[in-house]
Design an enzyme around this catalytic site. Structure first.
Site, PDB file in Angstrom:
ATOM      1  N   GLY A 273     -28.541   9.253 -41.395  1.00 58.25           N
ATOM      2  CA  GLY A 273     -28.620   9.678 -40.009  1.00 58.25           C
ATOM      3  C   GLY A 273     -27.298  10.243 -39.560  1.00 58.25           C
ATOM      4  N   GLY A 274     -27.374  11.308 -38.752  1.00 59.43           N
ATOM      5  CA  GLY A 274     -26.151  11.889 -38.218  1.00 59.43           C
ATOM      6  C   GLY A 274     -25.199  12.293 -39.322  1.00 59.43           C
ATOM      7  CG  MET A 275     -21.553  12.892 -38.398  1.00 65.88           C
ATOM      8  SD  MET A 275     -19.960  12.705 -37.617  1.00 65.88           S
ATOM      9  CE  MET A 275     -18.905  13.355 -38.898  1.00 65.88           C
TER      10      MET A 275
ATOM     11  N   GLY B 178     -31.558   4.835 -45.698  1.00 65.46           N
ATOM     12  CA  GLY B 178     -31.785   6.082 -44.981  1.00 65.46           C
ATOM     13  C   GLY B 178     -30.507   6.841 -44.723  1.00 65.46           C
TER      14      GLY B 178
ATOM     15  CD  GLU C  81     -40.639  -6.272 -39.038  1.00 68.02           C
ATOM     16  OE1 GLU C  81     -40.340  -7.485 -38.911  1.00 68.02           O
ATOM     17  OE2 GLU C  81     -40.778  -5.724 -40.147  1.00 68.02           O
TER      18      GLU C  81
ATOM     19  CB  VAL D 154     -28.109   3.983 -42.961  1.00 69.08           C
ATOM     20  CG1 VAL D 154     -28.159   2.570 -42.381  1.00 69.08           C
ATOM     21  CG2 VAL D 154     -27.687   4.969 -41.868  1.00 69.08           C
TER      22      VAL D 154
ATOM     23  CE  LYS E 187     -24.978   6.543 -38.760  1.00 70.20           C
ATOM     24  NZ  LYS E 187     -25.081   7.386 -37.540  1.00 70.20           N
TER      25      LYS E 187
END
Length: 538
Positions: free
Chosen positions: A114-116, A112, A236, A119, A134
């Site tokens: 995210g932000g800057m 994925g 989970e 990941v 990240k």
């Protein structure tokens, strides 16, 4: 100065960036606003032609609109304005394939963005464990943005709380910067709300745990500044984790300041009005964001949702959404009152703390029938059918950990008054500090220092009476001449713990018992709570 309640979209842009020239007259201003707002609805590559045609040869109007559009583009660099559910766009990054080696991490797959950064799931070759990496996007490699990326690691790593993601390290491999953090299997709250929303009571429990996580961050002097459903994960196992401190702000009275005070950072739908006009964010900005999330949970729609970033900000600043009870009649009035107090435009009149939000949510949910422990365990087989989404239940509320808080008081010199410090401060040898500890119910407080060589109980002091209290103040401690990171565990217990009562170094069986407790506290220990404080000194 224009009051936020009457600020238009065009005026907001001026407030965000400042006008470069004399203000247009009333006729010109009206035309500038009309052209600008229409241009914002167009694709970026069509705006220049449209503006030139609409200006009709008026050079002042043309220059003013173009100037404002430039500021919109500059602001958009720092504002996340992706619509909910939009497909993930390709990031400008060094794409790494499975098997690529980054330091001592081996890339498994891309999971994925995210932000800057992007990941990746990776395997730590040293500790043989999975981690989420990240990696800083190539387009974010200016010095300022590298500092922001490093600050995310520093801010989040300073926090140890069951509801905040654990940061392992901030590293470099060649020219690539990365943050290694715990890998969490689960779904974001954004996905949950969009695809399979559970009953309201379970959503409120998610919000309560989120409030506890942010209360811990605020107590450590850290403001998240980008709280939204996409940054809240339900694992989970049913635990709540707050993610992505990428634009977190460190607040401190010791003089440390962010270099980005004038940048507009965050996601418009969840951005507090004061932040939208360039005022510095504090804990009340996170409270506003959590109010938006509570509204979205309850009404099943967002309170502010424009066609683009600027029109959304206009709604945030100018519009008062209808009370949630008018949209969802089943919502308790007490919940509607709580949301209203979170969404007050004037931050001075807004609800004051995350602890208060958690307490009120606890009161709202508590009267409902609670599930038994046996039912909770049996419900695991029904998760796929939606009968018990991620195991969140009222039973968790009934048996929750207390809200454990701390403040750090530091003193640089005996001739100077102590000041309130942040965990992200850097201290000097010879400085003193002490801790103010409190919880939302009486218990027994302990403080333990931890190194690879030893663990030692440093609070309570010898001869101090053992009795349950809701707050206490430790003695003063002095930083020695050996630079590094001091690891101090703050522990709260419902009942007295004999193996923590005697101050001094723990040895033998006692040391093993203390170390075992410190390993178990982040995941939760019945009747106990703990937080790790890490202080850097040189």
């Amino acid at each position: 100065m224009i009051h936020p309640a009457t600020t238009s979209v065009t005026q907001q842009i001026l407030l965000l960036s400042g006008s470069m020239g004399p203000a247009p007259d009333a006729r010109q201003w009206k035309r500038v606003r009309e052209i600008l707002e229409a241009a914002l609805e167009l694709p970026a590559d069509q705006r220049a032609t449209y503006v030139r045609a609409e200006a009709g040869g008026d050079g002042e109007i043309l220059d003013e609109v173009n100037s404002l559009l430039e500021r919109v583009d500059a602001t958009a660099t720092f504002i996340d304005h992706s619509p909910a559910g939009a497909p993930e766009t390709a990031s400008i990054s060094r794409e790494m394939q499975a098997g690529h080696q980054l330091g001592h991490y081996e890339i498994v797959e891309r999971i994925g963005a995210g932000g800057m950064g992007v990941v990746y799931l990776a395997r730590d070759g040293r500790l043989d464990r999975l981690a989420a990496l990240k990696v800083l996007n190539a387009r974010h490699e200016s010095d300022d943005e590298r500092r922001r990326f490093a600050r995310e690691a520093r801010a989040a790593s300073a926090l140890t709380h069951p509801n905040i993601i654990t940061i392992y390290e901030f590293g470099h491999a060649g020219e690539i910067d990365y943050i290694a953090m715990e890998y969490i299997r689960g779904r974001t709250l954004a996905d949950l709300l969009k695809q399979d929303p559970p009953p309201l009571a379970e959503l409120l429990e998610i919000a309560r745990q989120t409030a506890l996580a942010l209360a811990s961050a605020h107590a450590a002097g850290i403001v998240h500044r980008d709280l939204k459903p996409a940054n809240i994960m339900i694992t989970e196992g049913g635990a709540i984790k707050v993610l992505d401190f990428g634009i977190a702000k460190v607040t401190s009275t010791s003089g440390e300041q962010s270099t980005e005070q004038n940048l507009i950072l965050g996601t418009p739908t969840y951005m507090a009005p004061e932040v939208a006009v360039g005022q510095p964010a504090d804990r009340r900005a996170d409270i506003f964001a959590l109010g938006v999330i509570l509204y979205e949970m309850t009404a099943k729609r967002r309170p502010f949702q424009g066609k683009n970033a600027m029109t959304t900000l206009s709604q945030v600043m100018n519009q008062h959404p209808p009370r949630v009870e008018t949209i969802n009649p089943a919502a308790p009035r007490q919940l509607g009152d709580l949301i209203e107090r979170c969404l007050v435009k004037d931050r001075n009149a807004r609800l004051g703390s995350m602890e208060e939000i958690a307490e009120q949510l606890d009161e709202i949910v508590a009267p409902a029938p609670r599930m038994s422990r046996r039912w909770l365990l049996a419900g695991g087989s029904a998760v796929a059918a939606g009968a018990l989404t991620y195991g969140v239940s009222h039973w968790m509320t009934a048996n929750r950990q207390p809200m454990l808080r701390y403040e750090i008081e530091a003193q640089k010199d005996p001739a100077l008054l102590p000041y309130r410090a942040a965990v992200t401060d850097t201290f000097q040898a010879g400085w003193k500090f002490r801790l103010r500890l409190s919880a939302d119910r009486p218990g027994y407080f302990y403080a333990v220092t931890e190194t690879t060589a030893e663990v030692a109980v440093v609070y309570p002091l010898s001869g101090q009476p053992a009795e349950p209290v809701a707050a206490t103040l430790t003695g003063w401690y002095v930083f020695d001449q050996n630079p590094g990171i001091e690891r101090i565990w703050v522990v709260w217990a419902e009942k007295p713990q004999d193996f923590l009562a005697e101050p001094g170094r723990a040895e033998g069986a006692r040391e093993a018992r203390v170390r075992q407790l410190l390993q178990e506290l982040p995941a939760g220990v019945s009747g106990m709570a703990g937080q790790l404080i890490q202080l850097r000194h040189q």
